[in-house]
Design a protein around this motif. Sequence first.
Motif, PDB file in Angstrom:
ATOM      1  N   HIS A 144       0.867  -1.178   0.000  1.00  0.00           N
ATOM      2  CA  HIS A 144       0.000   0.000   0.000  1.00  0.00           C
ATOM      3  C   HIS A 144       0.902   1.225   0.000  1.00  0.00           C
ATOM      4  O   HIS A 144       1.919   1.242   0.698  1.00  0.00           O
ATOM      5  N   THR A 145       0.525   2.243  -0.743  1.00  0.00           N
ATOM      6  CA  THR A 145       1.392   3.424  -0.868  1.00  0.00           C
ATOM      7  C   THR A 145       0.770   4.682  -0.275  1.00  0.00           C
ATOM      8  O   THR A 145       1.374   5.738  -0.323  1.00  0.00           O
ATOM      9  N   TRP A 146      -0.441   4.566   0.271  1.00  0.00           N
ATOM     10  CA  TRP A 146      -1.173   5.757   0.685  1.00  0.00           C
ATOM     11  C   TRP A 146      -1.495   5.734   2.177  1.00  0.00           C
ATOM     12  O   TRP A 146      -1.566   4.695   2.820  1.00  0.00           O
ATOM     13  N   GLY A 147      -1.740   6.945   2.699  1.00  0.00           N
ATOM     14  CA  GLY A 147      -2.350   7.093   4.008  1.00  0.00           C
ATOM     15  C   GLY A 147      -3.804   7.474   3.807  1.00  0.00           C
ATOM     16  O   GLY A 147      -4.267   7.684   2.679  1.00  0.00           O
ATOM     17  N   GLN A 148      -4.548   7.614   4.899  1.00  0.00           N
ATOM     18  CA  GLN A 148      -5.973   7.945   4.804  1.00  0.00           C
ATOM     19  C   GLN A 148      -6.214   9.306   4.151  1.00  0.00           C
ATOM     20  O   GLN A 148      -7.252   9.538   3.549  1.00  0.00           O
ATOM     21  N   ASN A 149      -5.230  10.211   4.261  1.00  0.00           N
ATOM     22  CA  ASN A 149      -5.388  11.546   3.672  1.00  0.00           C
ATOM     23  C   ASN A 149      -4.900  11.598   2.224  1.00  0.00           C
ATOM     24  O   ASN A 149      -4.772  12.673   1.636  1.00  0.00           O
ATOM     25  N   LEU A 150      -4.601  10.422   1.638  1.00  0.00           N
ATOM     26  CA  LEU A 150      -4.158  10.266   0.247  1.00  0.00           C
ATOM     27  C   LEU A 150      -2.728  10.731   0.001  1.00  0.00           C
ATOM     28  O   LEU A 150      -2.279  10.762  -1.143  1.00  0.00           O
ATOM     29  N   MET A 151      -2.002  11.080   1.064  1.00  0.00           N
ATOM     30  CA  MET A 151      -0.610  11.450   0.888  1.00  0.00           C
ATOM     31  C   MET A 151       0.250  10.194   0.829  1.00  0.00           C
ATOM     32  O   MET A 151      -0.188   9.105   1.154  1.00  0.00           O
ATOM     33  N   ASN A 152       1.494  10.373   0.411  1.00  0.00           N
ATOM     34  CA  ASN A 152       2.378   9.230   0.220  1.00  0.00           C
ATOM     35  C   ASN A 152       2.746   8.587   1.557  1.00  0.00           C
ATOM     36  O   ASN A 152       3.201   9.265   2.488  1.00  0.00           O
ATOM     37  N   HIS A 153       2.538   7.284   1.648  1.00  0.00           N
ATOM     38  CA  HIS A 153       2.823   6.543   2.891  1.00  0.00           C
ATOM     39  C   HIS A 153       3.091   5.078   2.542  1.00  0.00           C
ATOM     40  O   HIS A 153       2.274   4.208   2.797  1.00  0.00           O
ATOM     41  N   PRO A 154       4.258   4.784   1.944  1.00  0.00           N
ATOM     42  CA  PRO A 154       4.527   3.407   1.500  1.00  0.00           C
ATOM     43  C   PRO A 154       4.695   2.454   2.689  1.00  0.00           C
ATOM     44  O   PRO A 154       5.465   2.716   3.610  1.00  0.00           O
ATOM     45  N   HIS A 155       3.998   1.333   2.642  1.00  0.00           N
ATOM     46  CA  HIS A 155       4.124   0.306   3.676  1.00  0.00           C
ATOM     47  C   HIS A 155       3.661  -1.024   3.113  1.00  0.00           C
ATOM     48  O   HIS A 155       2.933  -1.073   2.121  1.00  0.00           O
ATOM     49  N   ILE A 156       4.103  -2.094   3.747  1.00  0.00           N
ATOM     50  CA  ILE A 156       3.755  -3.434   3.288  1.00  0.00           C
ATOM     51  C   ILE A 156       3.056  -4.198   4.404  1.00  0.00           C
ATOM     52  O   ILE A 156       3.528  -4.242   5.536  1.00  0.00           O
ATOM     53  N   HIS A 157       1.896  -4.777   4.059  1.00  0.00           N
ATOM     54  CA  HIS A 157       1.149  -5.637   4.978  1.00  0.00           C
ATOM     55  C   HIS A 157       1.569  -7.087   4.721  1.00  0.00           C
ATOM     56  O   HIS A 157       1.633  -7.526   3.563  1.00  0.00           O
ATOM     57  N   CYS A 158       1.845  -7.813   5.784  1.00  0.00           N
ATOM     58  CA  CYS A 158       2.233  -9.225   5.666  1.00  0.00           C
ATOM     59  C   CYS A 158       1.253 -10.087   6.449  1.00  0.00           C
ATOM     60  O   CYS A 158       0.942  -9.788   7.603  1.00  0.00           O
ATOM     61  N   ILE A 159       0.767 -11.142   5.820  1.00  0.00           N
ATOM     62  CA  ILE A 159      -0.076 -12.131   6.491  1.00  0.00           C
ATOM     63  C   ILE A 159       0.786 -13.375   6.684  1.00  0.00           C
ATOM     64  O   ILE A 159       1.176 -14.027   5.715  1.00  0.00           O
ATOM     65  N   VAL A 160       1.090 -13.700   7.954  1.00  0.00           N
ATOM     66  CA  VAL A 160       2.086 -14.726   8.272  1.00  0.00           C
ATOM     67  C   VAL A 160       1.475 -15.824   9.143  1.00  0.00           C
ATOM     68  O   VAL A 160       0.940 -15.539  10.217  1.00  0.00           O
ATOM     69  N   PRO A 161       1.545 -17.098   8.729  1.00  0.00           N
ATOM     70  CA  PRO A 161       1.083 -18.198   9.587  1.00  0.00           C
ATOM     71  C   PRO A 161       1.911 -18.273  10.873  1.00  0.00           C
ATOM     72  O   PRO A 161       3.095 -17.920  10.872  1.00  0.00           O
ATOM     73  N   SER A 162       1.299 -18.738  11.941  1.00  0.00           N
ATOM     74  CA  SER A 162       1.991 -18.794  13.234  1.00  0.00           C
ATOM     75  C   SER A 162       2.813 -20.074  13.350  1.00  0.00           C
ATOM     76  O   SER A 162       2.495 -20.977  14.124  1.00  0.00           O
ATOM     77  N   GLY A 163       3.858 -20.144  12.579  1.00  0.00           N
ATOM     78  CA  GLY A 163       4.740 -21.294  12.605  1.00  0.00           C
ATOM     79  C   GLY A 163       5.292 -21.570  11.231  1.00  0.00           C
ATOM     80  O   GLY A 163       5.070 -20.813  10.283  1.00  0.00           O
ATOM     81  N   GLY A 164       6.033 -22.687  11.118  1.00  0.00           N
ATOM     82  CA  GLY A 164       6.621 -23.008   9.833  1.00  0.00           C
ATOM     83  C   GLY A 164       7.073 -24.449   9.765  1.00  0.00           C
ATOM     84  O   GLY A 164       6.995 -25.201  10.743  1.00  0.00           O
ATOM     85  N   LEU A 165       7.557 -24.817   8.593  1.00  0.00           N
ATOM     86  CA  LEU A 165       8.042 -26.168   8.343  1.00  0.00           C
ATOM     87  C   LEU A 165       9.471 -26.285   8.850  1.00  0.00           C
ATOM     88  O   LEU A 165      10.319 -25.432   8.545  1.00  0.00           O
TER      89      LEU A 165
END
Length: 392
Positions: A144-165
């Motif tokens: 996502h590159t925006w904030g609620q006010n439509l100004m520039n706010h680059p950030h990445i959302h990660c969906i991560v399982p609680s554990g691993g192989l």
Amino acid sequence: MIELQDIFLKYGDEYCQKHKLPFHIKKVIWNIISCRTSKLGGHMDECEECGHIRISYNSCRDRHCPKCQTLKKEKWIEDRKNDLLPVPYFHVVFTIPEELNFLVLTNQKEMYSILFKSVSETLLELSKDAKYLGAEIGFTTILHTWGQNLMNHPHIHCIVPSGGLSLDGTRWINSKEDFFIPVKVLWKKFRGKFLYYLKKEYYHNNSEFKFTNDIEDLKYKDVFQCFVDKLYNKNWIVYCKPPFGSAEHVLEYLDRYTHRVAISNNRIVAFENGYVVFKWRDYSDKNKEKFMTVTAEEFIRRFLLHVLPRRFVKIRHYGILSNRNHETKLKRCKLILNAKSLNSSITAKLSTAELLLKLTGIDINICPCCKGTMSLKRKLEPKICSPPNIAI
């Protein structure tokens, strides 16, 4: 409802005349203006019983258009159902400091690529460390590159399982109840990764970096090094939310985040006399909903900040969820966790009409007048026309 299309219809041509825009941004403007209009063509349906005529125009299918994301989102989520594991999931957000925003705006492809690379390597490397988990994880990242006010706010959302192989591939290792990597460790690793790749890109491809306006001095290496040193001394923001309760909650969350655009039509409150009013949430003021009024020109400028580079992939999968591991490591995890496989191929093959029926309960094949059967009468060819300064 006031739509983004209305604003571009009235002021898009004027904006293009006043500002020199690259081809891909002009194309986005033209797509939004043309979406579901005769410009893109369509088809005419007729009821076999009463003769009722219905004209449907084609969508632009642009990923920046708020009208075109619902069906695309639902098809994407259906495809992801088979990737879900019967474990809790975490939501982690990585944000870069605002000092980098000007550099991002003028070098989007390079900076967003560095952001993805830094986030993915941070999670993959730390999770393999026996001190934290000692396993190979998988996760989905959404830019996502925006904030609620439509100004520039680059950030990445990660969906991560609680554990691993486990690294030997024989068992599933569960994480702690809170996230298995301390947030402080995450942001320090992320900061180091990001600045390392930023310096590498700068020194290897300095001639390709663009420095304009307030950051013009960064083209000098001593100034750039001073700029980077200050970023090393900042605490970067990494946020980890409590885990989701079930796979259904993960899907509900993905439903809200994956195919979002900078602003949806339902947030636009008013549009008159050259001004646009839209709703936004002020997270710095107890998440209060507020209203912002800007000129149409400023609104368009803010929206176009978030047009991604051509063919840039904003949703990516890593680790055991990556494409190359689907038939190997992910299958192994499902077997260990006794996860049920869904027949997602059935939904994936649904037509647009069938998917609309499933989502809304509305059958577009039934006549709204007599409940007879609607059938295709003829296709409508697109109209080859466009405003002179938005022509592509």
